[in-house]
Design a protein around this motif. Structure first.
Motif, PDB file in Angstrom:
ATOM      1  N   ASP A  58      31.464  31.407  57.475  1.00 58.50           N
ATOM      2  CA  ASP A  58      30.265  32.096  57.977  1.00 58.50           C
ATOM      3  C   ASP A  58      30.220  33.531  57.460  1.00 58.50           C
ATOM      4  O   ASP A  58      31.133  33.987  56.763  1.00 58.50           O
ATOM      5  N   GLU A  59      29.151  34.227  57.827  1.00 52.01           N
ATOM      6  CA  GLU A  59      28.951  35.597  57.378  1.00 52.01           C
ATOM      7  C   GLU A  59      30.072  36.524  57.847  1.00 52.01           C
ATOM      8  O   GLU A  59      30.507  37.415  57.115  1.00 52.01           O
ATOM      9  N   ALA A  60      30.547  36.319  59.056  1.00 51.78           N
ATOM     10  CA  ALA A  60      31.605  37.178  59.583  1.00 51.78           C
ATOM     11  C   ALA A  60      32.854  37.108  58.700  1.00 51.78           C
ATOM     12  O   ALA A  60      33.499  38.135  58.434  1.00 51.78           O
ATOM     13  N   GLU A  61      33.203  35.920  58.237  1.00 55.29           N
ATOM     14  CA  GLU A  61      34.365  35.784  57.363  1.00 55.29           C
ATOM     15  C   GLU A  61      34.103  36.441  56.014  1.00 55.29           C
ATOM     16  O   GLU A  61      34.982  37.100  55.448  1.00 55.29           O
ATOM     17  N   ALA A  62      32.886  36.294  55.479  1.00 53.55           N
ATOM     18  CA  ALA A  62      32.542  36.937  54.207  1.00 53.55           C
ATOM     19  C   ALA A  62      32.643  38.458  54.339  1.00 53.55           C
ATOM     20  O   ALA A  62      33.168  39.136  53.447  1.00 53.55           O
ATOM     21  N   ILE A  63      32.165  39.000  55.447  1.00 52.86           N
ATOM     22  CA  ILE A  63      32.232  40.444  55.675  1.00 52.86           C
ATOM     23  C   ILE A  63      33.686  40.897  55.808  1.00 52.86           C
ATOM     24  O   ILE A  63      34.076  41.944  55.280  1.00 52.86           O
ATOM     25  N   ALA A  64      34.503  40.103  56.470  1.00 54.93           N
ATOM     26  CA  ALA A  64      35.916  40.449  56.606  1.00 54.93           C
ATOM     27  C   ALA A  64      36.581  40.554  55.237  1.00 54.93           C
ATOM     28  O   ALA A  64      37.350  41.493  54.981  1.00 54.93           O
ATOM     29  N   TRP A  65      36.295  39.605  54.349  1.00 56.64           N
ATOM     30  CA  TRP A  65      36.858  39.674  52.997  1.00 56.64           C
ATOM     31  C   TRP A  65      36.291  40.866  52.237  1.00 56.64           C
ATOM     32  O   TRP A  65      37.013  41.538  51.494  1.00 56.64           O
ATOM     33  N   ALA A  66      35.012  41.154  52.401  1.00 54.16           N
ATOM     34  CA  ALA A  66      34.400  42.300  51.707  1.00 54.16           C
ATOM     35  C   ALA A  66      35.067  43.605  52.140  1.00 54.16           C
ATOM     36  O   ALA A  66      35.260  44.509  51.319  1.00 54.16           O
ATOM     37  N   ARG A  67      35.427  43.700  53.406  1.00 55.05           N
ATOM     38  CA  ARG A  67      36.093  44.911  53.897  1.00 55.05           C
ATOM     39  C   ARG A  67      37.469  45.092  53.265  1.00 55.05           C
ATOM     40  O   ARG A  67      37.959  46.205  53.148  1.00 55.05           O
ATOM     41  N   TRP A  68      38.102  43.997  52.882  1.00 55.31           N
ATOM     42  CA  TRP A  68      39.448  44.038  52.331  1.00 55.31           C
ATOM     43  C   TRP A  68      39.443  44.193  50.809  1.00 55.31           C
ATOM     44  O   TRP A  68      40.474  44.451  50.202  1.00 55.31           O
ATOM     45  N   MET A  69      38.283  44.072  50.185  1.00 57.54           N
ATOM     46  CA  MET A  69      38.181  44.097  48.724  1.00 57.54           C
ATOM     47  C   MET A  69      38.560  45.465  48.164  1.00 57.54           C
ATOM     48  O   MET A  69      38.167  46.488  48.704  1.00 57.54           O
ATOM     49  N   PRO A  70      39.333  45.482  47.070  1.00 59.53           N
ATOM     50  CA  PRO A  70      39.643  46.757  46.407  1.00 59.53           C
ATOM     51  C   PRO A  70      38.361  47.391  45.854  1.00 59.53           C
ATOM     52  O   PRO A  70      37.445  46.675  45.442  1.00 59.53           O
TER      53      PRO A  70
END
Length: 120
Positions: free
Chosen positions: A93-105
Motif C-alpha cells: 500500500d501507499e504507507a509502505e511505499a512512503i516508508a521506503w521513500a523515507r529511507w531512500m538515499p
C-alpha cells in the motif's frame, strides 16, 4: 500495488559533489536496492538518470515511415530541479511505499515523489 519513487533534485548539487561523494551515493542506492529485495519487495526497476541536458522531447503522434513529429532538446522544465532517478516497487500500500521513500538515499535537498502506477 506498484508505486514509483521519483527522485527530484537540483543538478547543481549533484554536480557540486566530489566523485567520492557521488560514488558513495551510488553505493547507498545499491544497498537500498538490496534492502528492498531482502524485505521481499519486488523491484520492477531502479536507476539513476543521466543529466537533464541529455534528454530529448518527442511530440507523440508520428508513425514509422510517415511524417515525423518534432524532437527538441530537454529538459521540459525550466529551473534547476529535475528528475534524477526512479524506482518502481510493488508493495502492499501507499504507507509502505512512503516508508521506503523515507529511507531512500538522497543528495542534499532532494525530494522523493511517491506515485501509484496506473497499469494499462
Amino acid at each position: 500495488m506498484e508505486y514509483t519513487l521519483l527522485i527530484h533534485g537540483d543538478e547543481r548539487v549533484w554536480n557540486g559533489l566530489s566523485e567520492a561523494e557521488q560514488d558513495e551515493l551510488d553505493a547507498a542506492h545499491a544497498r537500498f536496492g538490496r534492502a528492498l529485495h531482502e524485505a521481499g519487495v519486488t523491484v520492477r526497476y531502479g536507476g539513476g538518470l543521466r543529466r537533464s541536458c541529455s534528454a530529448r522531447l518527442v511530440v507523440p503522434g508520428g508513425n514509422p515511415g510517415g511524417p515525423q513529429t518534432p524532437v527538441s532538446d530537454g529538459p521540459y522544465r525550466e529551473g534547476h530541479e529535475h528528475l534524477g532517478g526512479l524506482w518502481v516497487i510493488d508493495v502492499a500500500d501507499e504507507a509502505e511505499a512512503i516508508a521506503w521513500a523515507r529511507w531512500m538515499p538522497a543528495a542534499p535537498g532532494d525530494l522523493v515523489e511517491v506515485r501509484p502506477v496506473r497499469v494499462t
